[in-house]
Scaffold this active site. Structure first.
Site, PDB file in Angstrom:
ATOM      1  N   SER A   1       0.885  -0.855   0.093  1.00 44.76           N
ATOM      2  CA  SER A   1      -0.132   0.054   0.053  1.00 44.76           C
ATOM      3  C   SER A   1       0.812   1.275  -0.058  1.00 44.76           C
ATOM      4  O   SER A   1       1.880   1.292   0.835  1.00 44.76           O
ATOM      5  CB  SER A   1      -0.877  -0.056   1.330  1.00 44.76           C
ATOM      6  OG  SER A   1      -1.503   1.497   1.505  1.00 44.76           O
TER       7      SER A   1
ATOM      8  N   ARG B   1     -38.760 -33.461 -18.147  1.00 40.96           N
ATOM      9  CA  ARG B   1     -37.998 -32.531 -18.200  1.00 40.96           C
ATOM     10  C   ARG B   1     -38.483 -31.192 -16.993  1.00 40.96           C
ATOM     11  O   ARG B   1     -39.866 -31.052 -17.076  1.00 40.96           O
ATOM     12  CB  ARG B   1     -37.767 -31.824 -19.316  1.00 40.96           C
ATOM     13  CG  ARG B   1     -36.924 -30.327 -19.548  1.00 40.96           C
ATOM     14  CD  ARG B   1     -36.081 -30.426 -20.727  1.00 40.96           C
ATOM     15  NE  ARG B   1     -36.721 -31.064 -22.205  1.00 40.96           N
ATOM     16  CZ  ARG B   1     -36.268 -32.247 -22.450  1.00 40.96           C
ATOM     17  NH1 ARG B   1     -35.462 -32.914 -21.510  1.00 40.96           N
ATOM     18  NH2 ARG B   1     -36.897 -32.706 -23.493  1.00 40.96           N
TER      19      ARG B   1
END
Lengths: 447, 447, 447, 447
Positions: B271, B310
């Site tokens: 950082s 299905r």
């Protein structure tokens, strides 16, 4: 190339798809940076000119989402490379004020709220469109009688109007809940490195408030970088919305069954090899989208235990499920809207299905009616006996009832026919429909 | 534009990303059509020439995923428009044999299995790469003593070697489980309109078997269009893999804490404003990816109750979570591999942390040692007393122990020092490390 | 008083309920202590007499689950107060050897595996009972034709035998998976304070192995206190089992609908006020139990990231969902077994439902048949035209077909009738039934 | 015997346990029957005397939960056998009016709302107790500086007061959300056989309204038997509450680590063999309870798609997860309350941990300060250089800074020391603490 477009036709219907796409996210992050700059200017921390210069560079078209995304790997989030790219683009002294006082999480969290806020517009629009369609069905089919079914068995009569009123109330409640979250709980996030806004000196709270105003988001009591109630409440409301969509969709697919055939979708998916099929594609797709929600909500709730002042993974874990949840819910709403707006109702089929049991559906009513005269037990037994005999008797239940000694002579055939009329046994159905419609017509929630 | 690229750097690491992308899915569906044509030719249903013609048109580059995806809205799945496009592209009589006897679900299900099979290659490669790195740590740090921690409190000593051996066993078990699912359970799907393969006459089973051979997938007992054990078992194995990745990642982030500082990632995210930070980005990202799994597994399990021949929504509901789960697991594995391969170990810090309690960590051992002579109760009390006094006494626990009447004179200072040496109280640590390494070295699972 | 008994009739059916109850858990923990003592004696760490004395105190009846449970609050787990109570009960020198070398997690984890092992007996028994019932249906209804339904629309004919064969394969696969987890993955846990078994000197691995033998559990490579693959794999297999139960249950509730009426449960829940109802209570309860699984599996998977050598919460988080998951799955299996064993099939109703579309269901077949002579396109168009006309023509689809110029004269009425017979268009249904039955009859998995 | 008591000490803490137990459920169902009778009397459907007679029989002590539960198997829910038992107990004519017009779901759903309403009292009480404890910490430790940690790395200073204020805001928001759901959304359910209340003639809506008044629940627009927004919103709010509890608990376990040692629980679980351990049992147990929520919320959301007028399984699927979720959340809140009320804070340890990086934590501040004079880039470079040199220089970061050419001479040693003081770099921490406390002190939500 990124993923998912192949399934977008089914799973990313409507305007919500673009509203949560990469460009939308990118623009939201840039809007946050621009708002931060303007708020900082208002607070006297940077000049108006610098804020303007920064704002001018905040158009998503200037940046490449895929490239920013790839660079995110080294810092662990996309805000870091975006800030770098933005800083590069901003000229002169203003460059020094880009992202000033903020941290990556501020940008991503605020952008997430913006993305949600914006995505809720089409989402609520479709949810309310679906509700409007349900309201129309409730109004038009107030007198369309069909079998009420419990545990998938015919029970007593209801009306399609009441059924649609049920969908309506669910949709209106879910929309109201989402609108409330949007208006009250989607807040700007600004905390700086660890939630103190130390780099902004004593102007932290002022900048946060101004930024909220700029972005049209709420100004939170505290930076909420590790207080994840906001995403959680949003998730809960989206999950609830998916649930009510799933309920209506399930009813439609069940009523559309070949053997039931009470409704069909206007644009039902045909099958060239099976010309008789009228696949309720919209209802099915709505159900599929809605089914995504429970797992995504669970992921967001499970990610709430952020460590200390920034989570070691749980924050990053929110980005995708939040995006997916918005898209899935919006898509579910859009499909249901299509489904209900184009729903073809076959009232005759509903009536015919009601007659399958040849009046047995009215047994409860006959029982109740007789109870006054015969006493509850005796009435019940007579009706039960008639029900059993009904299959072997010419004339079905009505005839069998007439033949019971307790009934014969006591109730006229005319009265019996009256009692066996499903349309006469609907209780408070109309009262409930009226309530649902009135509430819908006077509601405030609007996309 | 589709979504998610902005987060891909973090959430879609490694080769698994492309392996589950749109092109991969498209090619898998086309491979299924080509295999069906070839298998039909082998079964004598169509000519070899037609099969070849069809196969020649099955290159993903000829088709546009976004367009196919958009068209999927009307049929409810992407196979239908793809078959249309493919048929258009195929010339002459062969066009009449495209997709013959199959249904859309056959194509999408088989393609899902192919996509999974192919994605498991990089996924397993990274999982095993992470395991190799853990094995190296187990081997090299067999004698690196550090505090064993239970409920995040130091308990008794362990070695980093044993800790890494634990990661190793978890990773190896998860990889073995995934490899077994891949090799035995990823099967071709071919059922036709309703699972009977009626349109293929009596050649159905033969075509299915040949197709399986062509695609390198298993030949199932029955078409599994509504028997969803295969996706479920795959999901379970992926979820388990994410769990073991998360465990190792959690350990790394905890050991990398500023106050613990026992490990650091080689390429730790720095950082610029906080130069002292060494963010364990790989471990954190691994954790974030792994956190996606439980919810996605739940979605796939909840979608198993397919209706009749299905499903009315549950099938469609599987596509995205399966894709996401493969990507998240692969990405988690890739991040952990990076994390472990580059892990920097600070053995001195480990040793220093061990000394924080000035020997109290060895209380169990002293207790056990004394029990032989003093009896368990008396030994325990003496040690407990010494532990309490240790904070007020110069010389800490060792000195306090020496001052207990039950110990004084019985145990020499030399022996006490020996007993207080963490390196001497490691029980079966080495035995366990050897077992883990041997099992790893002789395992069969390979990407 | 504890919770849940009010719902046990529905949600805790069968023997699995007691198998995961408090007494079962208590006895399992005590069995672990007894096995540890015996194994320590075999390893020469304590005397055989002491081991016997300890073992004699290990009967659940001596202890009060509620009291032990209440005391668990201070230590954070029930093993600590149980060990205390056990030690108190054991007389003489043996008391000093109770729980020697072990830690609370060793007891609870090993007990969890024992509880699972024992609960899997009734669970697998019921799962296989359901499979046997499905096998009987597959065998007996090989020729019972009914409509195959996709997206809840009639598609092409199938047989009830094939449908049942699908349930059968799912159940057999789930059972095989569970049996494999039980036989290979349920392992003893023994790690001591931090996984090194330091307190057992160099006898740690030996004691663990002997303990595994005593308990009939696997001997793991390493103590798995923080390697949670075992509970995870168990969870995955249980979740899969629930999925296949849910699928069969869903089919039954759909076929039992008043409008479909193809099956009924033997002991269908009646309603005194609605005598026509035959609620499929068993199927519905099975579905309700199975619906618990996805969330519970997610909880167990999400709890895998144990910190260091003992988790700060994730371990404790496993106890209840694991217990619930075993009970729910066992209960789901027991309900489905009841449902299928007593299922009443109405073949005539199936046949009648097939005729609803008056032959349209056979359109695919006619199309395929004509394609040989007419070419695929022309055949398709003729059939589609006939399908459209069929509703307006006396004689339905058959008559409409006969009137198409392409067909008239080409196909005799007799042949047309043959082609329109659903029983003649079943493709590989019988082949698949045979495969499923053969696999079932020759499987090894047994409760 | 039913299950779970063995784990109750950890997983069912506090008064919520009994509030959701069998007796509580039983009494709630009986309260519903009594309220229905009284409301029916008010509506003129039955006599006041009959209502009184029924009410007199509605004491849970008269009924056996286990027996009712067992009988539930045949009807599929516990209301049916309870109504039977109640009817048996009620004497004379009143017996004929028990449960009149209602259906089993009306009783169970209304009872669920009552159970939730009542359980929310102790739950909110503990949640607010935890909030009060957090408020006290925020107030008392306003000036207690400690390291803010992001990604588990020290970042910049914060105060314990701010940290506690974060917990406070989360807890208050969750409590407010739960209180709102309780007050506005927990509603009576009364629909009769299929939601029309047909058996109550035209008095349906009136009876429902009166019943709501009697029970202290909301009067819904429509019977909500298949509109599951209410349980869903309750679930979402409970899940959110668990998330905020988990966050605070996680922070405590991390701060309690041996190497961090900034806090300890007052009644920390000791270990007789490891006297140095101070297990944060309350925080760990809170985390374990909270971890149950995401999966349970998912189960409830996934169960929303009720079929038609009563679900075929999804309704039954709600009972256990709703009960578990209330208990887990209540238990999590009770544990956190204990944890925070007794939390021992070691401010000196916090300060000592801050010094680990010897000032590097203040780099951001130095950078910001210098930027004014040097320009951002130059300032940043100077600080970065100093940070790098700090490990090799006597005097650490402060000395290294002083040696940088850009700084030397520009900033006095005194000013540098001031800038390096963590207590001077806390930004808006106090402002935020004040806001959180003010909101807490003026909130309305009360158990």
């Amino acid at each position: 190339m990124s993923e998912g477009r192949l399934f977008d036709g089914v799973l990313a219907r409507g305007r919500v798809r673009d509203a949560v796409g990469d460009t939308a996210w990118l623009q939201a992050m840039l809007d946050v940076e621009a708002a931060l700059a303007r708020a900082s200017a208002t607070a006297g921390l940077i000049s108006e000119a610098d804020a303007e210069t920064i704002g001018a560079a905040c158009g998503a078209a200037h940046y490449d989402a895929a490239e920013i995304g790839a660079q995110a790997a080294s810092s662990g989030n996309p805000a870091a490379p975006l800030v770098k790219a933005l800083t590069k683009r901003v000229e002169g002294s203003a460059a020094g004020h880009v992202h000033r006082g903020a941290t990556s999480q501020d940008v991503v969290d605020s952008a997430a709220m913006l993305v949600a806020h914006r995505a809720l517009r089409p989402l609520l629009d479709d949810l309310e469109g679906a509700a409007d369609a349900a309201a129309r069905l409730a109004r038009e089919h107030r007198a369309t009688v069909l079998a009420g079914r419990t545990l998938l068995q015919q029970a007593v009569p209801v009306t399609l109007g009441l059924k649609a009123a049920g969908w309506l109330v669910g949709l209106d409640e879910a929309a109201a809940c989402l609108a409330a979250v949007r208006d009250e709980r989607l807040a700007v996030q600004l905390g700086g490195a660890a939630g103190t806004l130390a780099a902004l000196g004593d102007r932290g709270a002022a900048v946060m408030a101004e930024m909220a105003r700029e972005l049209g988001l709420a100004d939170p009591l505290l930076p909420w970088h590790t207080i994840r109630t906001r995403p959680a409440e949003l998730a809960g409301a989206l999950g609830t919305a998916c649930g009510v969509v799933a309920k209506a969709a399930r009813d439609v697919t069940l009523m559309a069954q070949t053997e039931v055939a009470e409704v069909a979708e206007g644009a039902s998916g045909g099958s060239s090899t099976m010309p008789h099929k009228r696949n309720p594609v919209a209802a099915i797709s709505a159900a599929a989208c809605a089914a995504q929600a429970p797992g995504l909500v669970a992921t967001l709730l499970a990610a709430m235990a952020h460590e200390h002042e920034r989570a070691a993974g749980s924050w990053h874990a929110e980005w995708r499920p939040l995006t997916e949840l918005l898209r899935s819910t919006g898509s579910a709403a859009a499909w249901l809207r299509t489904c209900l707006e184009e729903l073809e109702v076959d009232a005759a089929a509903m009536r015919a299905n009601l007659d399958i049991t040849q009046g047995l559906l009215m047994a409860e009513r006959i029982s109740t009616e007789l109870a006054g005269e015969l006493g509850r037990m005796e009435a019940h037994e007579a009706v039960e006996r008639a029900a059993k005999e009904s299959t072997q008797v010419e004339g079905g239940f009505a005839a069998a009832l007439g033949r019971q000694p307790e009934i014969e002579g006591r109730i006229s055939g005319e009265r019996l026919a009256e009692l066996l009329d499903p349309a006469g046994y609907l209780g408070s159905a109309d009262v409930f429909i009226d309530r649902a419609l009135r509430a819908h017509d006077t509601r405030e929630a609007r996309a």
